[in-house]
Design an enzyme around this catalytic site. Structure first.
Site, PDB file in Angstrom:
ATOM      1  N   GLY A   1      47.259  39.462 -20.516  1.00 62.07           N
ATOM      2  CA  GLY A   1      48.048  40.602 -20.070  1.00 62.07           C
ATOM      3  C   GLY A   1      47.444  41.908 -20.537  1.00 62.07           C
ATOM      4  O   GLY A   1      46.233  42.013 -20.761  1.00 62.07           O
ATOM      5  N   CYS A   2      48.271  42.912 -20.711  1.00 64.21           N
ATOM      6  CA  CYS A   2      47.808  44.228 -21.137  1.00 64.21           C
ATOM      7  C   CYS A   2      47.014  44.114 -22.428  1.00 64.21           C
ATOM      8  O   CYS A   2      47.490  43.563 -23.424  1.00 64.21           O
ATOM      9  CB  CYS A   2      49.012  45.155 -21.332  1.00 64.21           C
ATOM     10  SG  CYS A   2      48.598  46.734 -22.114  1.00 64.21           S
ATOM     11  N   PHE A   3      45.806  44.668 -22.438  1.00 68.07           N
ATOM     12  CA  PHE A   3      44.966  44.511 -23.629  1.00 68.07           C
ATOM     13  C   PHE A   3      45.441  45.335 -24.818  1.00 68.07           C
ATOM     14  O   PHE A   3      45.003  45.119 -25.947  1.00 68.07           O
ATOM     15  CB  PHE A   3      43.494  44.787 -23.343  1.00 68.07           C
ATOM     16  CG  PHE A   3      43.161  45.979 -22.472  1.00 68.07           C
ATOM     17  CD1 PHE A   3      43.911  47.139 -22.474  1.00 68.07           C
ATOM     18  CD2 PHE A   3      42.040  45.931 -21.640  1.00 68.07           C
ATOM     19  CE1 PHE A   3      43.575  48.228 -21.682  1.00 68.07           C
ATOM     20  CE2 PHE A   3      41.691  47.023 -20.846  1.00 68.07           C
ATOM     21  CZ  PHE A   3      42.457  48.170 -20.866  1.00 68.07           C
TER      22      PHE A   3
END
Length: 241
Positions: free
Chosen positions: A66-68
């Site tokens: 997902g979002c890093f």
């Protein structure tokens, strides 16, 4: 006003971002909660198989969950990790930038490159953290409020031993029914990593009051401390410009 992660970052000018976020924080936070908010940690067994001990003090692992921002933030608080860099993997060099990756058609996944000392933390331990508190490996092409193939769950092994360890661990977790749904994490071979733009690096550390971070990512840090006290470090190891 409706704002999301991409629209905020497209502004590039942080002074404008601060004003917009302050004005819209409550609406954004409410929206994030309505879409599930932070994924709760899952208590799972450690890998039965791990990398063999060696003499190296520096190895690399690539994780996409997902979002890093959150994945980077988690690994920056793990003992034995010497660097965690947000970036892209799975696609070509010419499309390895946030604007194009956000379209979801480049093949890239938001990825964190973790450099670690295997005498302090093993690849198996990193996988244990990744699958437990780092993200939800049962969500297909999404994590929390973010959707698209760029947010897929994936591991990019850097060598044959890592590939064997992660495949065995996924089979172990599925076999033990550690989750209520099957793991959808992909084990991918195109592990060429491209660092993300500077404004993405250390985002969780530098923006702890950002509504996205408060809702989706800070709980992961607390869960890391709670469930992995042996691996937790209070001081984050940050990317230097």
């Amino acid at each position: 006003m409706k704002i999301n992660r991409k629209s905020i970052l497209s502004l590039r000018n942080y002074s404008l971002i601060v004003g917009l976020v302050a004005a819209s924080a409550f609406a954004f936070q409410s929206s994030a909660w309505s879409m599930g908010g932070a994924e709760p940690a899952v208590v799972i067994p450690a890998p039965a198989r791990d990398e063999a001990p060696g003499s190296s003090h520096s190895e690399i692992a690539l994780f996409s969950g997902g979002c890093f921002w959150g994945v980077q933030g988690v690994f920056q608080h793990v003992k034995g990790v010497t660097k965690a860099v947000s970036g892209y993997a799975g696609g070509d060099a010419q499309t390895a930038n946030y604007d194009q990756v956000s379209n979801g058609d480049t093949g890239h996944a938001e990825t964190v490159q973790v450099t670690y000392d295997p005498t302090q933390v093993t690849y198996g331990e990193l996988l244990h953290i990744f699958f437990s508190v780092g993200h939800n490996p049962t969500e297909l092409n999404r994590q929390g409020p973010d959707t698209g193939t760029q947010y897929r769950s994936a591991v990019f092994p850097m060598n044959a031993q890592q590939s064997e360890v992660v495949k065995a661990y996924i089979a172990q977790l599925n076999g033990s029914h550690s989750y209520s749904k099957p793991i959808v994490t992909k084990v991918e071979s195109n592990g060429h990593f491209y660092p993300a733009e500077a404004y993405h690096q250390n985002f969780l550390n530098d923006n702890p009051n950002h509504p996205y971070i408060v809702v989706n990512d800070l709980p992961k840090i607390k869960e890391l401390q709670q469930y992995f006290p042996h691996n937790y470090r209070e001081q984050a190891v940050l990317v230097k410009e």
